[in-house]
Enzyme design. Structure first.
Site, short mmCIF file in Angstrom:
data_model
loop_
_atom_site.label_atom_id
_atom_site.label_comp_id
_atom_site.label_asym_id
_atom_site.label_seq_id
_atom_site.Cartn_x
_atom_site.Cartn_y
_atom_site.Cartn_z
N GLY A 16 14.09 6.51 -35.13
CA GLY A 16 15.10 7.32 -34.44
C GLY A 16 15.64 8.36 -35.40
N GLY A 21 21.64 4.33 -36.21
CA GLY A 21 21.84 2.90 -36.45
C GLY A 21 20.60 2.17 -36.94
CB THR A 23 20.50 1.80 -42.37
OG1 THR A 23 19.60 2.86 -42.72
CG2 THR A 23 20.78 0.97 -43.61
CD GLU A 90 16.71 6.93 -45.41
OE1 GLU A 90 15.97 7.65 -44.70
OE2 GLU A 90 17.96 7.03 -45.43
CD GLN A 92 12.73 8.89 -43.63
OE1 GLN A 92 12.59 7.82 -43.07
NE2 GLN A 92 13.87 9.24 -44.20
P1 ADP Z 1 20.71 5.63 -39.59
O1 ADP Z 1 20.19 4.64 -40.59
O2 ADP Z 1 19.87 5.69 -38.34
O3 ADP Z 1 20.96 6.99 -40.18
P2 ADP Z 1 23.14 4.11 -39.83
O4 ADP Z 1 22.76 2.70 -39.51
O5 ADP Z 1 23.26 4.48 -41.26
O6 ADP Z 1 22.12 5.10 -39.08
O7 ADP Z 1 24.53 4.52 -39.17
C1 ADP Z 1 24.84 4.30 -37.82
C2 ADP Z 1 26.34 4.50 -37.68
O8 ADP Z 1 26.66 5.86 -37.92
C3 ADP Z 1 26.91 4.24 -36.31
O9 ADP Z 1 27.16 2.87 -36.06
C4 ADP Z 1 28.22 5.04 -36.37
O10 ADP Z 1 29.24 4.28 -36.97
C5 ADP Z 1 27.91 6.17 -37.32
N1 ADP Z 1 27.75 7.50 -36.71
C6 ADP Z 1 28.16 8.67 -37.28
N2 ADP Z 1 27.82 9.73 -36.53
C7 ADP Z 1 27.16 9.25 -35.44
C8 ADP Z 1 26.54 9.87 -34.30
N3 ADP Z 1 26.52 11.20 -34.11
N4 ADP Z 1 25.96 9.06 -33.38
C9 ADP Z 1 25.97 7.71 -33.56
N5 ADP Z 1 26.54 7.08 -34.61
C10 ADP Z 1 27.13 7.83 -35.56
MG MG Z 2 19.55 4.87 -42.55
#
Ligand code: ADP
Ligand code: MG
Ligand code: ZN
Length: 193
Positions: A16, A21, A23, A90, A92
């Site tokens: 995604g 979310g 991680t 990560e 990718q």
């Molecule tokens: P990823 O690893 O996919 O980048 P993370 O697991 O690090 O995502 O973070 C997810 C969290 O980021 C969500 O639970 C929420 O608290 C926060 N968040 C910040 N901005 C957004 C957004 N635009 N949409 C959804 N969640 C967000």
């Molecule tokens: Mg992440």
């Protein structure tokens, strides 16, 4: 915990855009594996120095200890003989070399969980994640919230005009956007607005 046969290993991919979310979900699954007394190892590419070096960290500040590795070969070399579950965040950033390594680990009977971006900042498939999706036993596609309109977001929109594929950053550099809010928008034009 999902299982796909008694002795066989398997591959789970969580993909995604940024902020979807991935991680958080990876950490949730890995913590459950620890509770189930599985021998777990967690890895991350050492390109990702956004937070603490030896942890994977979500945007909501969940974190778990992880070993930074420079490439897929190093990752394979560091998997212990008695490890049962391998988590990789990560994905990718580890390139296509990761594909045979992950297949090999699953063939050896390990459960391999990966999280990674499925698209780059222009919405193009971001290898090796599409290839990993093809061979995975389980796939989870997460969505974020579009910062423009509140719809489900599938894209990581780059706010700067940088054009290289890999440009590490978080809130200040990227935002989650839906397909519609990406279309027609150009990073350079957007910054000028
Ligand atoms: P990823 O690893 O996919 O980048 P993370 O697991 O690090 O995502 O973070 C997810 C969290 O980021 C969500 O639970 C929420 O608290 C926060 N968040 C910040 N901005 C957004 C957004 N635009 N949409 C959804 N969640 C967000
Ligand atoms: Mg992440
Ligand atoms: Zn939108």
């Amino acid at each position: 915990m999902e299982t796909f046969g008694r002795e066989a290993g398997w591959i789970e991919v969580i993909c995604g855009p940024m902020f979807s979310g991935k991680t958080e979900e990876l950490i949730r699954r890995l913590r459950r594996a620890v509770i189930a007394r599985q021998r777990v190892q967690v890895f991350k590419p050492d390109i990702d120095r956004r937070y603490h070096d030896r942890r994977i960290t979500s945007h909501s500040a969940l974190s778990l200890e992880a070993l930074p590795v420079t490439d897929a070969r190093e990752l394979l070399a560091r998997v212990g003989a008695d490890t049962q579950v391998v988590g990789i965040d990560e994905a990718q950033f580890l390139g296509l070399e990761l594909l045979p390594v992950v297949q090999h680990l699953a063939d050896r009977g390990l459960r391999v969980l990966l999280a990674g971006l499925d698209q780059d900042y222009l919405g193009r498939p971001f290898e090796p994640v599409p290839q990993l999706l093809a061979v995975a036993e389980s796939i989870t596609k997460c969505s974020a919230i579009c910062t423009r309109c509140g719809a489900s977001a599938s894209r990581s929109y780059r706010l700067s005009a940088a054009s290289e594929r890999v440009s590490v950053g978080a809130q200040e550099a990227y935002e989650a956007r839906c397909r519609r809010c990406c279309n027609g928008a150009h990073p350079a034009a957007d910054n000028a607005a």
